[in-house]
Design an enzyme around this catalytic site. Structure first.
Site, PDB file in Angstrom:
ATOM      1  CG  ASP A 192      -1.140   2.535   4.795  1.00  0.00           C
ATOM      2  OD1 ASP A 192      -0.940   1.932   4.210  1.00  0.00           O
ATOM      3  OD2 ASP A 192      -2.584   3.096   4.981  1.00  0.00           O
ATOM      4  CB  SER A 208      -8.732   0.921   2.417  1.00  0.00           C
ATOM      5  OG  SER A 208      -7.654   0.776   0.945  1.00  0.00           O
ATOM      6  CG  HIS A 256      -3.756  -0.187   4.189  1.00  0.00           C
ATOM      7  ND1 HIS A 256      -4.040   1.257   3.758  1.00  0.00           N
ATOM      8  CD2 HIS A 256      -4.565  -0.802   3.632  1.00  0.00           C
ATOM      9  CE1 HIS A 256      -4.929   1.126   2.917  1.00  0.00           C
ATOM     10  NE2 HIS A 256      -5.282  -0.138   2.900  1.00  0.00           N
TER      11      HIS A 256
END
Length: 273
Positions: free
Chosen positions: A220, A100, A247
């Site tokens: 995601d 991320s 995600h």
């Protein structure tokens, strides 16, 4: 596993970076995502590789026990913290992985010091924030100012894939909310969320020379797959892999996450032998 404190200058002054260092062998540097910690994002990966890799995992400003003056953060600040931790560990070249925001920071590190990166693993990262993300990260900050638990509940229904959510009971959901609340500090999470709105590392991508794997979650909702496709297209020779998940792959399918990282690092080690 042990932690050490590394002092790294950033734009707001000194930062005292809490850094996990464990294992022995080829170096692997792990960069966590927004609001997370090294063990929170990378626990299964660390367990899988600590017997054959030297693992260095800094805790970025806004997370865990790392402290600084508390001002706005920049990607360059977090790049400096990663490189400061690596230098303090005495590493020259290293494999690098990020999740991320950590993937975005890892890509920026690889663009800043390409000669030091042996391989690059990027999961759920992005190069430049788009309006969808701006609205989302602004909402995160507003929720965090109102109620940390409310934010954690909203995160559960956006960070995980539909299959995972469909299989959860109320008890599972409540346990996940409690674990999320324990993972992060609301003010630190808000600082990193504000940084997320200002991400733009497009110029760094053309300077990356390391073998790169970009991994995306097909479900995601936080950093949709088109961002990872754009990352892969902008990095010379990068591979792209899409997995059936949301995600939060490190939490949703930790064994798959650890296996994907481990197989990539092993493949790069074999290629270099």
């Amino acid at each position: 596993m042990s932690y050490t404190t590394v002092h790294v200058p950033i734009s707001g002054g000194d930062s005292a970076v809490d850094c996990l260092i464990t294992g022995s062998g080829p170096a692997l540097v792990l960069v966590h995502g927004t609001g997370a910690t090294p063990e929170g994002n990378w626990g299964p990966v660390i367990d899988a590789l600590k017997d054959r890799c030297t693992i260095v995992a800094p805790t970025l400003s806004g997370s865990g026990a790392t402290t600084d003056a508390g001002g706005p953060l920049t990607v360059d600040d977090l790049v400096a913290q990663v490189l400061g931790a690596v230098d303090a560990a005495g590493l020259d070249t290293f494999h690098l992985a990020g999740h991320s925001l950590g993937a975005t920071v890892a890509a920026a590190v690889a663009g800043a010091r390409p000669e030091r990166i042996r391989s690059l693993f990027l999961h759920a990262g992005w190069a430049v924030t788009d309006p969808w993300q701006e609205f989302q990260f602004d909402l995160w900050q507003r929720l965090l100012r109102v109620d940390k638990d409310l934010f954690s509940r909203a995160l559960q229904v956006t960070a995980f894939g539909a299959k995972t959510l469909a299989g959860r009971r109320t008890e599972d959901f409540e346990e996940s909310v409690a674990a999320c609340n324990a993972l992060f500090d609301a003010d630190g999470m808000a600082r990193q969320s504000e940084l997320n709105i200002r991400v733009d590392i497009t110029e760094a991508l053309a300077r990356i020379t390391a073998p790169t794997l970009v991994v995306s979650g097909s479900q995601d909702l936080i950093v949709p797959p088109h961002h990872q496709r754009e990352l892969a297209a902008s990095i010379a020779g990068a591979e792209f892999l899409e997995l059936d998940c949301g995600h939060a792959l490190p939490f949703e399918l930790p064994e798959l996450f650890a296996r994907t990282v481990t197989e990539f690092v092993d493949r790069q080690q074999a290629a270099a032998a």
